[in-house]
Design a protein around this motif. Structure first.
Motif, PDB file in Angstrom:
ATOM      1  N   ARG A 270      36.232  40.742  56.233  1.00  0.00           N
ATOM      2  CA  ARG A 270      34.833  41.396  54.973  1.00  0.00           C
ATOM      3  C   ARG A 270      36.174  42.295  54.313  1.00  0.00           C
ATOM      4  N   ILE A 271      35.210  43.073  53.018  1.00  0.00           N
ATOM      5  CA  ILE A 271      35.759  43.751  52.236  1.00  0.00           C
ATOM      6  C   ILE A 271      35.437  45.108  52.508  1.00  0.00           C
ATOM      7  N   GLY A 272      35.801  45.816  51.987  1.00  0.00           N
ATOM      8  CA  GLY A 272      35.176  47.782  52.023  1.00  0.00           C
ATOM      9  C   GLY A 272      35.523  48.313  53.000  1.00  0.00           C
ATOM     10  N   SER A 273      35.449  49.926  53.177  1.00  0.00           N
ATOM     11  CA  SER A 273      35.947  50.792  54.111  1.00  0.00           C
ATOM     12  C   SER A 273      34.428  50.702  55.005  1.00  0.00           C
TER      13      SER A 273
ATOM     14  N   GLU B 198      32.223  48.220  42.363  1.00  0.00           N
ATOM     15  CA  GLU B 198      33.732  48.941  42.125  1.00  0.00           C
ATOM     16  C   GLU B 198      34.530  47.210  41.543  1.00  0.00           C
ATOM     17  N   ARG B 199      34.916  46.296  41.678  1.00  0.00           N
ATOM     18  CA  ARG B 199      35.270  45.629  40.760  1.00  0.00           C
ATOM     19  C   ARG B 199      35.247  45.304  39.601  1.00  0.00           C
ATOM     20  N   PHE B 200      33.950  45.273  39.410  1.00  0.00           N
ATOM     21  CA  PHE B 200      33.486  44.995  38.102  1.00  0.00           C
ATOM     22  C   PHE B 200      33.972  46.119  37.320  1.00  0.00           C
ATOM     23  N   ASP B 201      34.058  47.620  38.303  1.00  0.00           N
ATOM     24  CA  ASP B 201      33.437  48.653  36.817  1.00  0.00           C
ATOM     25  C   ASP B 201      31.846  49.032  36.819  1.00  0.00           C
ATOM     26  N   LEU B 202      31.041  48.407  37.535  1.00  0.00           N
ATOM     27  CA  LEU B 202      30.152  48.653  36.626  1.00  0.00           C
ATOM     28  C   LEU B 202      29.551  50.215  36.589  1.00  0.00           C
ATOM     29  N   THR B 203      28.673  50.791  35.495  1.00  0.00           N
ATOM     30  CA  THR B 203      28.155  51.815  36.011  1.00  0.00           C
ATOM     31  C   THR B 203      26.671  51.985  35.026  1.00  0.00           C
ATOM     32  N   TYR B 204      26.498  53.250  35.572  1.00  0.00           N
ATOM     33  CA  TYR B 204      24.997  53.543  34.663  1.00  0.00           C
ATOM     34  C   TYR B 204      25.098  54.938  34.141  1.00  0.00           C
ATOM     35  N   VAL B 205      24.511  55.280  33.259  1.00  0.00           N
ATOM     36  CA  VAL B 205      24.473  56.228  32.997  1.00  0.00           C
ATOM     37  C   VAL B 205      23.329  57.278  33.808  1.00  0.00           C
ATOM     38  N   GLY B 206      24.267  58.622  34.120  1.00  0.00           N
ATOM     39  CA  GLY B 206      22.669  58.792  35.307  1.00  0.00           C
ATOM     40  C   GLY B 206      21.789  60.143  34.872  1.00  0.00           C
TER      41      GLY B 206
ATOM     42  N   LEU C 169      38.753  35.931  35.917  1.00  0.00           N
ATOM     43  CA  LEU C 169      37.684  36.463  36.576  1.00  0.00           C
ATOM     44  C   LEU C 169      37.401  36.375  37.623  1.00  0.00           C
ATOM     45  N   TRP C 170      37.930  35.197  38.355  1.00  0.00           N
ATOM     46  CA  TRP C 170      37.325  34.568  39.841  1.00  0.00           C
ATOM     47  C   TRP C 170      38.821  35.667  40.207  1.00  0.00           C
ATOM     48  N   GLU C 171      39.120  36.172  39.794  1.00  0.00           N
ATOM     49  CA  GLU C 171      40.580  36.969  40.330  1.00  0.00           C
ATOM     50  C   GLU C 171      40.144  37.991  40.611  1.00  0.00           C
ATOM     51  N   ILE C 172      39.379  38.380  39.533  1.00  0.00           N
ATOM     52  CA  ILE C 172      38.657  39.867  39.557  1.00  0.00           C
ATOM     53  C   ILE C 172      37.431  40.035  41.347  1.00  0.00           C
ATOM     54  N   SER C 173      36.956  39.063  40.905  1.00  0.00           N
ATOM     55  CA  SER C 173      35.822  38.188  41.791  1.00  0.00           C
ATOM     56  C   SER C 173      36.041  38.265  43.501  1.00  0.00           C
TER      57      SER C 173
END
Ligand code: ZN
Ligand code: ZN
Length: 640
Positions: free
Chosen positions: A427-430, A491-499, A301-305
């Motif tokens: 920081r992380i991210g573009s 992004e890291r946790f590949d979270l989504t919702y259905v639009g 878990l801590w590797e993903i986060s």
């Protein structure tokens, strides 16, 4: 001779020959301004008044009214402190001497720690140095000359060696003392008038525990006598209110060497803790889902986060020898586990925002030397919340959250100010992600119409944030709540919702805390109220005192009735005199005492004494007293 253009704060432009000093510019504007001048701000940088100006720039003269001038005073005071120390301890090595909030310090390499008598002598010597009004004279020197001047001071030589080849090496002299320093300083030592040395303590050279121990002297300095006195009063008051001292006196919590950095909450402390927790639960009754997640996780878990790489030294690692599972960790924060829960189901855009709240226990491995009462602990709980939402929902959500947080603080009489913190170096991210996140958060913040301060580069490593600082009853500020926007975790946790379009989209996450940790917030409340909590928070709300044995039963019935109504009432029917028991109730800062004599017992009344109202008593029918208590508790009144 070349001419340069200085743009003054009112927008007007002054043309002066290159090489003119800021002091000369001030003189040309007016003799009064020249007298009031402390330093100058040239192109955003604070500079000595006597440094020559060499290029076109925005330009302002700083006087004592400008907050930035206090740093100049305090840093100069640090030099004056070092001047005095060198007079009294000629072999002292000289470390760093920066201004800090409300004062300054300087680190010295000396043979023994400074005693209180030393501080008195040093302070007197500082007054002498100030009275001589030595000018602070700046010189730029080459490396060889710098090494020659500081040849007796290993600490200074080390700093010179650290300077890059292209860096200007400047030294400042005030009377007998010369120091390697970038500046800026006041024009002379005579500007220091209102100051005091406060304490001395050991401090490692460069904060590194493998290096030598230096002796740090702390002091404070102000432009006005009243400001110095007010500050000294404030620190006196803070000492009296120290939550570690009051926590013991009021029997709220304790620490044991077997559990460093983790509080034992007594019955009274637990009552306080639970009351705060119940209040937060009540506020989050609608629109929030309270959840609980595990405390212990595999390192996966801590590797993903990203915690395993960036935060591991702050985590408590656990090895399970029996099952062979290794490299587990207690959670230092809730976010990753909330993301797992969110990611475990499908979510429609119609269900957003989803707000998970939790009060789970967290552990962070603070080094034992940094632990301090309830403010720096290893085990704590936050009023933590993660909000999953669409980008379009950010403005409305931030507005609601901001209102929520400000209203919460108002309940405690704490005034808040807002800070907007943008992308940090690490920081992380573009950059594109940061542009969007900052733009969205700033727009949401501006839509609230509230004033805020910009803190450039102070954001979290995953996103920009709004921080809430509160001022307590003695004027100290504490950073408490936070609203952090996070585009990276989804992004890291590949979270989504259905639009609405039936396809999957990324939500945004907001991290939000109001108290910060309950532990630290309780420490702040103890000091803010000096232990005299408002009725609704007080662990003991009413203490009932029979005058003599004959009224003990009647007093017991008063307690029973109040407790039945949900009021935290206790009985003190001990053999001590009434006056003694009243004094004890006052020391315990109980909001109300109810005295029951024979007359009251016969009439069904109580004689009430309100905390802080001296010896005034008011006789009330018990039912009326109870109604008054319940009304105050219900309103969360700050004062009875
Ligand atoms: Zn300096
Ligand atoms: Zn979080």
């Amino acid at each position: 001779m070349a001419t340069i253009r200085l743009t003054l704060p009112d927008g007007s432009v002054r043309e002066v020959p290159a090489g003119t000093t800021a002091r000369q510019v001030a003189q040309s504007i007016g003799a009064g301004l020249a007298r009031a001048a402390v330093a100058a701000r040239v192109d955003g940088q604070v500079r000595d008044l006597d440094r020559p100006l060499t290029a076109d720039a925005p330009f302002a003269i700083l006087t004592e009214k400008d907050p930035a001038s206090l740093d100049v005073l305090r840093h100069s005071a640090a030099h004056i402190l070092a001047t005095a120390v060198r007079e009294l301890f000629p072999t002292a090595a000289i470390g760093f001497g920066p201004p800090i909030e409300d004062g300054f310090y300087y680190d010295f390499g000396v043979e023994r720690p400074f005693t209180p008598e030393d501080l008195t002598a040093i302070e007197a010597k500082m007054a002498e140095v100030a009275a001589k009004d030595y000018p602070f004279v700046r010189e730029e020197v080459d490396r060889a000359e710098a090494n020659r001047r500081f040849r007796d001071d290993p600490l200074k030589l080390e700093r010179i060696a650290d300077l890059g080849d292209d860096e200007v090496i400047s030294v400042y002299t005030d009377g007998p003392f010369v120091d390697l320093c970038r500046g800026p300083h006041m024009t002379g030592t005579g500007r220091l008038k209102h100051f005091k040395l406060l304490s001395a303590a050991g401090a490692y050279w460069r904060g590194d525990s493998r290096r030598q121990m230096l002796q740090r002297i702390y002091g404070t300095a102000w432009w006005k006598k009243e400001d110095l006195e007010a500050y000294l009063h404030r620190i006196e008051e803070a000492k009296k209110r120290d939550h570690r001292k009051l926590g013991k006196e009021l029997d709220l919590f304790l620490f044991h060497p077997f559990a460093p950095g983790a509080a034992f909450w007594t019955e009274r402390g637990t009552s306080l803790y639970n009351t705060l927790n119940a209040f937060m639960r009540e506020l989050q009754r609608d629109g929030y889902q309270e959840i609980r997640t595990p405390l212990l996780y595999n390192k996966g878990l801590w590797e993903i986060s990203g915690h395993w790489g960036k935060y591991r030294e702050n985590m408590f690692l656990v090895h399970n020898n029996e099952t062979g599972e290794q490299d587990m960790s207690l959670k230092p924060m809730n976010c990753p586990s909330h993301h797992l829960l969110y990611g475990s189901a499908k979510h429609s855009y119609k269900a957003l925002p989803i707000r998970y709240s939790t009060y789970d226990v967290l552990h962070r491995n603070e080094v034992s030397g940094a632990l301090s009462g309830l403010t720096r602990v290893r085990q704590f709980a936050q009023d933590d919340c993660h909000i999953y939402l669409m980008e379009s929902q950010i403005p409305a959500e931030v507005k609601t959250l901001t209102r929520f947080i400000l209203d919460y603080y108002t309940t405690f009489g704490l005034k808040a100010t807002l800070k907007f913190a943008t992308r940090p170096e690490q920081r992380i991210g573009s950059d594109e992600m940061w542009d969007r996140a900052e733009g969205a958060l700033r727009a949401a913040l501006e839509a609230t119409g509230l004033p805020y301060e910009l803190k450039e580069g102070d954001g979290a490593f995953y996103g920009p944030k709004i921080d809430f600082d509160v001022a307590d009853s003695i004027g100290r500020t504490w950073q408490l709540g936070t609203i952090q926007l996070d585009y990276a975790a989804p992004e890291r946790f590949d979270l989504t919702y259905v639009g609405e379009d039936n396809s999957e989209h990324r939500p945004v996450v907001i991290h939000r805390a109001v108290n910060g940790s309950f532990e630290r917030f309780i420490a702040i409340l103890i000091e803010h109220f000096a232990g005299a909590f408002p009725l609704w928070l007080a662990p003991e709300q009413v203490r009932v005192l029979p005058i003599a044995d004959g009224q003990a039963d009647a007093a017991g019935q008063v307690v029973a009735q109040l407790r039945n109504a949900g009021i935290r009432a206790t009985l003190d029917a001990s053999n001590n005199t009434l006056n003694y028991r009243i004094r004890e109730g006052e020391m315990a800062k109980v909001p109300y005492m109810a005295v029951v004599g024979q007359r009251e017992a016969d009439a069904g009344t109580v004689a009430i004494r309100v905390r802080g109202a001296g010896n005034k008593q008011e006789i009330l029918p018990l039912a009326d007293f109870q109604a008054r208590l319940l009304a105050d508790i219900g309103a969360r009144a700050l004062k009875p």
